[in-house]
Structure formats: structure tokens, C-alpha cells
Design an enzyme around this catalytic site. Structure first.
Site, short mmCIF file in Angstrom:
data_model
loop_
_atom_site.label_atom_id
_atom_site.label_comp_id
_atom_site.label_asym_id
_atom_site.label_seq_id
_atom_site.Cartn_x
_atom_site.Cartn_y
_atom_site.Cartn_z
N HIS A 125 0.81 -1.22 0.00
CA HIS A 125 0.00 0.00 0.00
C HIS A 125 0.85 1.27 0.00
O HIS A 125 0.32 2.36 -0.22
CB HIS A 125 -0.92 0.05 1.23
CG HIS A 125 -1.97 -1.01 1.25
ND1 HIS A 125 -2.85 -1.22 0.23
CD2 HIS A 125 -2.27 -1.96 2.20
CE1 HIS A 125 -3.66 -2.23 0.52
NE2 HIS A 125 -3.31 -2.71 1.71
N ASP A 162 -2.70 -10.75 -1.95
CA ASP A 162 -3.24 -10.17 -0.72
C ASP A 162 -4.69 -9.78 -1.00
O ASP A 162 -5.04 -9.37 -2.10
CB ASP A 162 -2.42 -8.94 -0.33
CG ASP A 162 -2.83 -8.38 1.03
OD1 ASP A 162 -2.13 -8.67 2.01
OD2 ASP A 162 -3.85 -7.65 1.10
N HIS A 164 -6.32 -7.32 -0.18
CA HIS A 164 -6.48 -5.89 -0.48
C HIS A 164 -5.70 -5.54 -1.76
O HIS A 164 -4.63 -6.10 -2.00
CB HIS A 164 -5.96 -5.05 0.69
CG HIS A 164 -6.60 -5.40 2.00
ND1 HIS A 164 -6.01 -6.25 2.92
CD2 HIS A 164 -7.80 -5.04 2.52
CE1 HIS A 164 -6.83 -6.38 3.97
NE2 HIS A 164 -7.92 -5.66 3.75
N ASP A 249 -4.48 -12.78 3.95
CA ASP A 249 -5.71 -12.28 4.56
C ASP A 249 -6.98 -12.62 3.76
O ASP A 249 -8.07 -12.21 4.16
CB ASP A 249 -5.62 -10.76 4.85
CG ASP A 249 -4.92 -9.98 3.75
OD1 ASP A 249 -4.66 -10.55 2.68
OD2 ASP A 249 -4.63 -8.79 3.98
ZN ZN Z 1 -4.10 -7.13 2.97
#
Ligand code: ZN
Length: 313
Positions: A125, A162, A164, A249
Site C-alpha cells: 500500500h 493479498d 487488499h 488475509d
Molecule cells: Zn491485505
């Protein structure tokens, strides 16, 4: 041999601070990898620190110097609230970035077949000029940039599973065809980016592939995306190196997602990427830890992932 690029600092970032991206994540992973049935096939190597020049392959000089010059005596918030630093964080972040470059160098040089870097803080991120989503420096983007600038490669693939979307990684390489960025992520979900029509621009048009999935996505949906989209895209690109942004995750037990992967899915996704790497680039894979917040599911999933890197099919 598969390398595990570790450092005690990865277990010291955010020590004493109550955060879901906790030091225990690193501790349970290392305990599991040191005691798993295939630990004899792992080469545990202490991570090096990245120098400022490496960080500046991806990040603005001012951002790097702002982070590194902070005096941190107690927890400080680096962005709008979810990325926190404690006294060990700057050194941990330098070693997290260093681990990826070191792993890339050792695999490119043939000293390791593949590597997994259980780094904290995570990276995908982090943007060019700011911390975001528990991430300070974009570890996987720095490793990819090093493979291009120092390793002399022209085609590096980053597969980011991931749950996200890796907004920072996408932005760094959005107009660059030397990196194929493929992300499989829950959508809509944090951070809000990663729509399927975000495909890169200019020279990079077509070299960003976003594969959003809805909450509830399971093993068959994820593995279907691998067979139908990801593996064919890699066949078309013929990468010289594969990097994995390995977040765990999307596991069914994870508190930060609505996806329902089982532990075994992480092994299966790894086997598919390993086959692809064997086909295109001598098996060269480096995997970097991103998210994964249920400690037991995380340890189980990392074991499944690393076992698939180590074991001959
Ligand atoms: Zn994540």
C-alpha cells in the site's frame, strides 16, 4: 534451496503497541518455519538493511528523508491513522526493503532457487510519497525496480494475492511495461482501488491486470482466476522473474476480509506460479509477506506456501 530472509527487527516493529499488524505475526511464522517437516530444505539468512539509494528507486527523496529523520520515542501515526511507527520501525522498514532486494539478488545469482521474506512492515500500500495501510516502504516494488535497474531484467511479474488491492505497487508501475502487475483482491474493499478497468497507461497499457472478487470468494473462484487469467497472462508476458506479494488475509478465518480461502489454496496458488516460473525463468520466485491477521491461519497458510516453494511437484 529456498531462502527465508528474516530479521529480529521484523518482530520489533510495533512492539508494545496494540495493532492488528502485530509483532506476533512474525513470531508465529518463524516458529512454524523453523519447526516444520521441511525446515531442512530452508536456508535461514539474516536480512540486510536497504540503503537510501534503493528506497529512492521507488520513493521520493523527501519522503525517505522525512521517515528516516523522525525521532520516534513513542508510537506515532504516519498517515491518517492506520500506519503507526514505534522506535524499531525505521530500522525494521529498512531491513524489510533490504530483504526483498537481497532475496532477488541471491535468486538471480543462482545462490538460492527461491525465497520467502517474512517482513514487517508490509509494503504494497505504500505510495511513492506516503505511508499507507500499515506499509512504510513498498518492499516488493523496490525489489522489482532493483531487478530492472541493477539486475538488467526487462520483464518482471508481480502477482499480488493479498486480499487488499496493492495500490502503491500498481501506481509505481502503471505506465511501465517492464513490470506486469497482477492483483487478485476483494472489491469493493480497502483501499478502494483495483477496478478491473484499471489496466495501465502509455507504455504500461495492458501491463496492469486487476482481478476483483466479491466477498465470499472461495478456493475454486481464486484457482479459476489463476487458470483462466493469471497463468495465461504470464505465458503471454514470459517473465524473467516472478515476485509474489503474499498476503494471507483472503483466508476464511481472517478478521480483515470476507474471502473464504482454505490453507491449501495458498499452496496450490504457489504451485501454479512455481510451474509458471519453471517454464519461463528457471523457477526464479521471491515472495514477500504482506497481510494475514489471524495468527493460526497465517502460520498454517505460510507453511503451505513455503512447502510448495520447496517441494518438487
Ligand atoms: Zn491485505
Amino acid at each position: 534451496m529456498t531462502g527465508i530472509i528474516y530479521h529480529r527487527l521484523f518482530g520489533e516493529h510495533l512492539q508494545g503497541y496494540n495493532h492488528v499488524e502485530s509483532p506476533e505475526r512474525y513470531e508465529v511464522i518463524m516458529k512454524r518455519l523453523r519447526n516444520c517437516p521441511f525446515s531442512g530444505g530452508l536456508d535461514f539468512i539474516e536480512a540486510e538493511s536497504a540503503g537510501v539509494k534503493l528506497l529512492e528507486l521507488v520513493h521520493d527523496g523527501k519522503y525517505v528523508s522525512d521517515i528516516l529523520s523522525m525521532k520516534i520515542d513513542s508510537p506515532v501515526v504516519l498517515d491518517w491513522g492506520d500506519t503507526v511507527a514505534t522506535p524499531a520501525s525505521q530500522q525494521a522498514a529498512l531491513h524489510a526493503a533490504g530483504a526483498g532486494v537481497q532475496a532477488a539478488r541471491l535468486v538471480l545469482g543462482g545462490e538460492l532457487d527461491s525465497a520467502f521474506c517474512p517482513v514487517r512492515p508490509p509494503g504494497h500500500h505504500a505510495e511513492r510519497d506516503r505511508a499507507m495501510g500499515f506499509c512504510i516502504f513498498n518492499n516488493v516494488a523496490i525489489a522489482a525496480s532493483w531487478l530492472i535497474s541493477e539486475g538488467g531484467l526487462g520483464r518482471v511479474a508481480i502477482v499480488d494475492w493479498d486480499v487488499h488491492h496493492g495500490n502503491g505497487t500498481e501506481h509505481v508501475f502503471f505506465d511501465d511495461d517492464r513490470v506486469l502487475y497482477i492483483s487478485l483482491h476483494q472489491y469493493p474493499h480497502y483501499p478502494g482501488t483495483g477496478h478491473f478497468n484499471s489496466v495501465g497507461s502509455g507504455k504500461g497499457a495492458g501491463y496492469t491486470i486487476n482481478l476483483p472478487v466479491g466477498a465470499g470468494a472461495d478456493d475454486s473462484l481464486y484457482l479459476g482466476k489463476f487458470h483462466e487469467r493469471i497463468i495465461p497472462a504470464l505465458d503471454g508476458y514470459r517473465p524473467e522473474f516472478i515476485l509474489i506479494s503474499a498476503g494471507f488475509d483472503a483466508h476464511g478465518d481472517d478478521p480483515l476480509s470476507g474471502c473464504r480461502l482454505t490453507t491449501g489454496a495458498f499452496g496450490e496458488m504457489t504451485r501454479l506460479l512455481r510451474e509458471s516460473a519453471q517454464k519461463h525463468c528457471g523457477g526464479r520466485i521471491v515472495s514477500m509477506l504482506e497481510g494475514g491477521y489471524d495468527l493460526e491461519a497465517l502460520a498454517d497458510s505460510v507453511e503451505s506456501h513455503v512447502e510448495a516453494l520447496v517441494t518438487e511437484a
